[in-house]
Design an enzyme around this catalytic site. Structure first.
Site, PDB file in Angstrom:
ATOM      1  N   SER A   1       0.797  -1.226   0.000  1.00 18.56           N
ATOM      2  CA  SER A   1       0.000   0.000   0.000  1.00 18.56           C
ATOM      3  C   SER A   1       0.829   1.274   0.000  1.00 18.56           C
ATOM      4  CB  SER A   1      -0.944   0.005   1.206  1.00 18.56           C
ATOM      5  OG  SER A   1      -0.217   0.107   2.415  1.00 18.56           O
TER       6      SER A   1
ATOM      7  N   LYS B   1       1.051   4.297   6.920  1.00 21.11           N
ATOM      8  CA  LYS B   1       0.433   5.161   5.913  1.00 21.11           C
ATOM      9  C   LYS B   1       1.037   6.559   6.044  1.00 21.11           C
ATOM     10  CE  LYS B   1      -2.838   2.255   4.365  1.00 21.11           C
ATOM     11  NZ  LYS B   1      -2.168   1.003   4.682  1.00 21.11           N
TER      12      LYS B   1
END
Length: 221
Positions: free
Chosen positions: A32, A111
């Site tokens: 991701s 993230k």
């Protein structure tokens, strides 16, 4: 032998204190955050995380952060395998004590911080850019597949609640982030990822891209 044992114990204690209060190591189990961080099988990056953020140092837009899974974000994503056998289990325990165990990464995600509490975030404008507090930003770290131009396939508009962060992966077309799971409580943040520590060929500082957020940082939500 006694001196050696004392040295080992002191080293383990120092490493434990460093892991608990200063620096911790994690490895990346998913794709991701590519291409900033590699997480495909056989190409897992390991990162060092500064735990003074956000305990003593405030978070900034653009920071890459590690946080505990706030509400079953991980789902079916791969997790570090538990060691088998007494020797492997003991080795993993020692590695975990000093913050170097793969298993220590279980239940955590990584993230990039896009929005701070109160920020108004929307995507996408006519150029495919995301806007924060009405200011479009250019994000050089985003991985966009061929044939696409927008930094997010899914349009959205949100206001970040107090005490929360809006986080997104750099690989936007392959990231289950705040767009799908909502904001992340600041209290769940372990720290800011600052360095890719392994493999050696990938050693690098992780940038927060301050120029990207400079105009936004001069505004109030």
């Amino acid at each position: 032998m006694r001196d050696l044992v004392v040295i080992v114990v002191i080293a383990l204690l120092a490493s434990f204190l460093i892991k608990t209060f200063l620096i911790r190591s994690f490895y990346i189990p998913s794709a991701s955050m590519e291409n900033t961080l590699l997480g495909e099988p056989g190409h897992h990056d390991r990162i060092l995380v500064d735990e003074l953020v956000p305990r003593l140092i405030p978070l900034q837009r653009g920071d890459v952060v590690v946080f505990t899974d706030p509400d079953h974000w991980l789902g079916d994503e791969p997790q570090p395998a538990s060691p088998t056998g007494p020797v492997a289990t003991a080795a993993d325990w020692v590695a975990g004590l000093v913050g170097m165990s793969n298993h220590d990464s279980a239940g955590h995600l990584v993230k990039r911080v896009i929005g701070l509490p109160g920020d108004r975030i929307s995507c996408c404008n006519g150029l495919g850019q995301m806007s924060i507090n009405g200011i479009p930003i250019s994000e050089p770290y985003v991985r966009i597949p061929p044939g696409y131009t927008a930094v997010s396939r899914d349009p959205f508009h949100t206001v970040v609640p107090a005490g929360d962060l809006w986080v997104m992966g750099d690989n936007r077309y392959n990231s289950s982030d705040s767009r799908f799971n909502g904001p992340v409580p600041i209290e769940d943040v372990v720290g800011r990822a600052s360095v890719i520590s392994w493999p050696i060929t990938r050693w690098n500082w992780l940038s927060s891209y301050p120029a990207t957020y400079n105009a936004v940082n001069q505004t109030n939500p």
